[in-house]
Design an enzyme around this catalytic site. Sequence first.
Site, PDB file in Angstrom:
ATOM      1  N   GLU A 162      -2.229  69.744 -22.073  1.00  0.00           N
ATOM      2  CA  GLU A 162      -3.497  70.347 -22.509  1.00  0.00           C
ATOM      3  C   GLU A 162      -4.515  70.226 -21.387  1.00  0.00           C
ATOM      4  O   GLU A 162      -4.533  69.241 -20.663  1.00  0.00           O
ATOM      5  CB  GLU A 162      -3.993  69.679 -23.792  1.00  0.00           C
ATOM      6  CG  GLU A 162      -3.952  68.150 -23.824  1.00  0.00           C
ATOM      7  CD  GLU A 162      -5.129  67.471 -23.172  1.00  0.00           C
ATOM      8  OE1 GLU A 162      -6.119  68.166 -22.927  1.00  0.00           O
ATOM      9  OE2 GLU A 162      -5.016  66.260 -22.895  1.00  0.00           O
ATOM     10  N   LYS A 221      -0.551  68.339 -14.585  1.00  0.00           N
ATOM     11  CA  LYS A 221      -1.578  67.821 -15.479  1.00  0.00           C
ATOM     12  C   LYS A 221      -2.278  66.617 -14.858  1.00  0.00           C
ATOM     13  O   LYS A 221      -3.500  66.523 -14.814  1.00  0.00           O
ATOM     14  CB  LYS A 221      -0.954  67.447 -16.835  1.00  0.00           C
ATOM     15  CG  LYS A 221      -1.865  66.705 -17.775  1.00  0.00           C
ATOM     16  CD  LYS A 221      -3.092  67.532 -18.140  1.00  0.00           C
ATOM     17  CE  LYS A 221      -4.287  66.719 -18.547  1.00  0.00           C
ATOM     18  NZ  LYS A 221      -4.460  66.397 -19.902  1.00  0.00           N
ATOM     19  N   CYS A 277      -9.103  60.563 -20.347  1.00  0.00           N
ATOM     20  CA  CYS A 277      -8.073  61.056 -19.432  1.00  0.00           C
ATOM     21  C   CYS A 277      -8.201  60.620 -17.982  1.00  0.00           C
ATOM     22  O   CYS A 277      -7.217  60.175 -17.385  1.00  0.00           O
ATOM     23  CB  CYS A 277      -8.054  62.575 -19.481  1.00  0.00           C
ATOM     24  SG  CYS A 277      -7.364  63.169 -21.008  1.00  0.00           S
TER      25      CYS A 277
HETATM   26  C1  UDX Z   1      -4.520  63.125 -26.128  1.00  0.00           C
HETATM   27  C2  UDX Z   1      -3.152  63.169 -25.465  1.00  0.00           C
HETATM   28  O1  UDX Z   1      -2.177  63.222 -26.393  1.00  0.00           O
HETATM   29  C3  UDX Z   1      -3.079  62.120 -24.433  1.00  0.00           C
HETATM   30  O2  UDX Z   1      -1.847  61.997 -23.863  1.00  0.00           O
HETATM   31  C4  UDX Z   1      -4.039  62.606 -23.446  1.00  0.00           C
HETATM   32  O3  UDX Z   1      -3.911  61.967 -22.244  1.00  0.00           O
HETATM   33  C5  UDX Z   1      -5.418  62.438 -24.034  1.00  0.00           C
HETATM   34  O4  UDX Z   1      -5.509  63.232 -25.134  1.00  0.00           O
HETATM   35  P1  UDX Z   1      -5.873  62.244 -28.046  1.00  0.00           P
HETATM   36  O5  UDX Z   1      -5.573  63.383 -28.948  1.00  0.00           O
HETATM   37  O6  UDX Z   1      -7.188  62.247 -27.370  1.00  0.00           O
HETATM   38  O7  UDX Z   1      -4.741  62.113 -26.953  1.00  0.00           O
HETATM   39  O8  UDX Z   1      -5.595  60.859 -28.716  1.00  0.00           O
HETATM   40  P2  UDX Z   1      -6.065  60.339 -30.120  1.00  0.00           P
HETATM   41  O9  UDX Z   1      -7.317  61.005 -30.535  1.00  0.00           O
HETATM   42  O10 UDX Z   1      -5.989  58.866 -30.015  1.00  0.00           O
HETATM   43  O11 UDX Z   1      -4.925  60.863 -31.105  1.00  0.00           O
HETATM   44  C6  UDX Z   1      -3.624  60.415 -31.142  1.00  0.00           C
HETATM   45  C7  UDX Z   1      -3.197  60.332 -32.603  1.00  0.00           C
HETATM   46  O12 UDX Z   1      -1.815  60.056 -32.671  1.00  0.00           O
HETATM   47  C8  UDX Z   1      -3.896  59.248 -33.413  1.00  0.00           C
HETATM   48  O13 UDX Z   1      -4.556  59.828 -34.508  1.00  0.00           O
HETATM   49  C9  UDX Z   1      -2.765  58.316 -33.859  1.00  0.00           C
HETATM   50  O14 UDX Z   1      -2.955  57.783 -35.142  1.00  0.00           O
HETATM   51  C10 UDX Z   1      -1.579  59.245 -33.808  1.00  0.00           C
HETATM   52  N1  UDX Z   1      -0.288  58.555 -33.660  1.00  0.00           N
HETATM   53  C11 UDX Z   1      -0.080  57.710 -32.639  1.00  0.00           C
HETATM   54  C12 UDX Z   1       0.737  58.826 -34.570  1.00  0.00           C
HETATM   55  O15 UDX Z   1       0.555  59.572 -35.515  1.00  0.00           O
HETATM   56  N2  UDX Z   1       1.950  58.208 -34.393  1.00  0.00           N
HETATM   57  C13 UDX Z   1       2.183  57.352 -33.371  1.00  0.00           C
HETATM   58  O16 UDX Z   1       3.294  56.825 -33.239  1.00  0.00           O
HETATM   59  C14 UDX Z   1       1.131  57.087 -32.470  1.00  0.00           C
HETATM   60  C1  UDX Z   2     -10.808  66.244 -18.886  1.00  0.00           C
HETATM   61  C2  UDX Z   2     -10.345  67.535 -18.208  1.00  0.00           C
HETATM   62  O1  UDX Z   2     -11.478  68.297 -17.806  1.00  0.00           O
HETATM   63  C3  UDX Z   2      -9.449  68.320 -19.122  1.00  0.00           C
HETATM   64  O2  UDX Z   2      -8.956  69.475 -18.474  1.00  0.00           O
HETATM   65  C4  UDX Z   2      -8.296  67.441 -19.551  1.00  0.00           C
HETATM   66  O3  UDX Z   2      -7.441  68.108 -20.392  1.00  0.00           O
HETATM   67  C5  UDX Z   2      -8.811  66.176 -20.209  1.00  0.00           C
HETATM   68  O4  UDX Z   2      -9.685  65.498 -19.309  1.00  0.00           O
HETATM   69  P1  UDX Z   2     -12.648  65.582 -20.674  1.00  0.00           P
HETATM   70  O5  UDX Z   2     -12.332  64.180 -20.295  1.00  0.00           O
HETATM   71  O6  UDX Z   2     -12.672  65.956 -22.107  1.00  0.00           O
HETATM   72  O7  UDX Z   2     -11.620  66.586 -19.983  1.00  0.00           O
HETATM   73  O8  UDX Z   2     -14.084  65.956 -20.091  1.00  0.00           O
HETATM   74  P2  UDX Z   2     -14.653  66.475 -18.701  1.00  0.00           P
HETATM   75  O9  UDX Z   2     -15.557  67.611 -18.986  1.00  0.00           O
HETATM   76  O10 UDX Z   2     -13.603  66.705 -17.701  1.00  0.00           O
HETATM   77  O11 UDX Z   2     -15.593  65.259 -18.252  1.00  0.00           O
HETATM   78  C6  UDX Z   2     -15.073  64.001 -17.885  1.00  0.00           C
HETATM   79  C7  UDX Z   2     -16.191  63.099 -17.431  1.00  0.00           C
HETATM   80  O12 UDX Z   2     -16.729  63.521 -16.194  1.00  0.00           O
HETATM   81  C8  UDX Z   2     -17.378  63.022 -18.389  1.00  0.00           C
HETATM   82  O13 UDX Z   2     -17.834  61.696 -18.504  1.00  0.00           O
HETATM   83  C9  UDX Z   2     -18.408  63.895 -17.725  1.00  0.00           C
HETATM   84  O14 UDX Z   2     -19.718  63.576 -18.106  1.00  0.00           O
HETATM   85  C10 UDX Z   2     -18.140  63.603 -16.269  1.00  0.00           C
HETATM   86  N1  UDX Z   2     -18.601  64.664 -15.353  1.00  0.00           N
HETATM   87  C11 UDX Z   2     -18.093  65.917 -15.444  1.00  0.00           C
HETATM   88  C12 UDX Z   2     -19.523  64.350 -14.354  1.00  0.00           C
HETATM   89  O15 UDX Z   2     -19.987  63.209 -14.253  1.00  0.00           O
HETATM   90  N2  UDX Z   2     -19.919  65.331 -13.485  1.00  0.00           N
HETATM   91  C13 UDX Z   2     -19.418  66.598 -13.547  1.00  0.00           C
HETATM   92  O16 UDX Z   2     -19.818  67.424 -12.699  1.00  0.00           O
HETATM   93  C14 UDX Z   2     -18.484  66.904 -14.566  1.00  0.00           C
END
Ligand code: UDX
Ligand code: UDX
Length: 461
Positions: A162, A221, A277
């Site tokens: 993603e 990624k 991330c």
């Molecule tokens: C995602 C991606 O999957 C991760 O790899 C990426 O780097 C960051 O974004 P995210 O959706 O943000 O993760 O994570 P989170 O909001 O913690 O959701 C994961 C969910 O999986 C949780 O709700 C947790 O309860 C569930 N889970 C986890 C299961 O249902 N089964 C499991 O065995 C482990």
């Molecule tokens: C990131 C990636 O952008 C996305 O493609 C991936 O799938 C998941 O990780 P996210 O972590 O949701 O997404 O947010 P992002 O908008 O990338 O911001 C990350 C952090 O960088 C935030 O704390 C943001 O405030 C900071 N940021 C971003 C800065 O400090 N300066 C910038 O110019 C942009």
Amino acid sequence: MKIKNICCIGAGYVGGPTMSIIAQKNPKIKVHVVDMNTNKIAAWNSENLENLPVYEPGLSKVVKEARGRNLFFSTDVNKHIDEADMIFISVNTPTKTTGEGKGYAADLKYVEACAKQIAKVSKSNKIIVEKSTVPVRTSEKIKQILRLNNTDVDFQILSNPEFLAEGTAMRDLEIPDRVLIGGDDTIKGQKAVNSLVKIYSSWVPKENILTTNLWSSELSKLTANAFLAQRISSINSLSELCEKTGADIEEVSKAIGMDLRIGSSFLKTSVGFGGSCFQKDILNLVYIARSEGLEKVANYWEQVLIINEHQRDRISKKIIDLIRKEKLEPKILLLGWAFKKNTNDTRESAAIYVTNNLLNKNIGIDVYDPKVKQSQVDFDLSNINADYDKSLVNFIEEPFLNVSEYNIIAIMTEWDEFKDYNWEKIYKKINNPSYIFDGRNILEIEKIKKIGFNYIGLGRN
Ligand code: UDX
Ligand code: UDX
């Protein structure tokens, strides 16, 4: 294979919004999002759309349209694995805290547990899609687990990372720069790739759907996030140099960003990047490089994280030094806890680290964030320091109710409402001398100074 039933394991920030859009755009496909967390599933099913567990602009509208029609949230993991033709694995992959690779490598225990469960339950052929961010060659491991535990059915593994950013997830899903799908270079593998391409082509133009081999997809990624984070650390490192030289980081950022070869995005200086991330993925990249014996490559990428920590620490130090030097009341108003605006996600937010630094110097913190709950602030602080002094932290619903108690306001998140506050009115009530630390450079420097505040931004004087 024509896909009729999708199951997504993991109803988090990624699984929830992604499946909502897939269901909205493919009304003939049944999409079941399952999670072992019953509270989370109950929240996804709640009547009041304000109570969805993920805050994301535009999400509730899509959930409203598709939920109950072809989008379902459930805790019955086995049933929906069994019924699905295609299963997305979207569980979290945190940095390992113990064992080999501790502190760097991604912990794949949840992904592996999902693979075992899928193998155990499956009675028909399935396509397994890695949505979670995983180290390169993880699909090989998933394949092994599936084959070892179930030899009766055929599993094809795809990588479909993603790229959605929180706060703009719905837009990113609706009009993605690209959708990346990695698959095996076999006939069955390519058929599986085409099945997923078909699902995305319901709304994404074909030319934006990129198909690659599995390893390229997995590694892309990690590197996309590393490149993005590197830009922020680059600009943040220069913010400090600007403060020394009298250059203005906003002007520098604009000037370099107008060079089309550089481009203007991700050049906004900040108190440091957060989110689930960037740190995790770079640590993972560093680990992989080091495991391959590429010490210099590993050190190169690790520096991005070192600068990020430095930025958080140097801002904390400025606040601490000011309180000492001016003998101010050791208490500040902190605006913003989320790691960026338009999300209630706080994972790795710079606010947590700055607060921890200040608490270590016995400075009291009153926290306000429009979308984050008090329990989350407590959870985040306990996570980095189990014994943190709770009496020093207050969560407040109305930021300016007791504004006369502070000399210092520090902005951690770039929420729009902070820009729009009536700063003249606040100035009239706040303790004097008054200081604003703008950790996002969102305020108009001349206007704020004219009102009477002492303004301390990043890389501009
Ligand atoms: C995602 C991606 O999957 C991760 O790899 C990426 O780097 C960051 O974004 P995210 O959706 O943000 O993760 O994570 P989170 O909001 O913690 O959701 C994961 C969910 O999986 C949780 O709700 C947790 O309860 C569930 N889970 C986890 C299961 O249902 N089964 C499991 O065995 C482990
Ligand atoms: C990131 C990636 O952008 C996305 O493609 C991936 O799938 C998941 O990780 P996210 O972590 O949701 O997404 O947010 P992002 O908008 O990338 O911001 C990350 C952090 O960088 C935030 O704390 C943001 O405030 C900071 N940021 C971003 C800065 O400090 N300066 C910038 O110019 C942009």
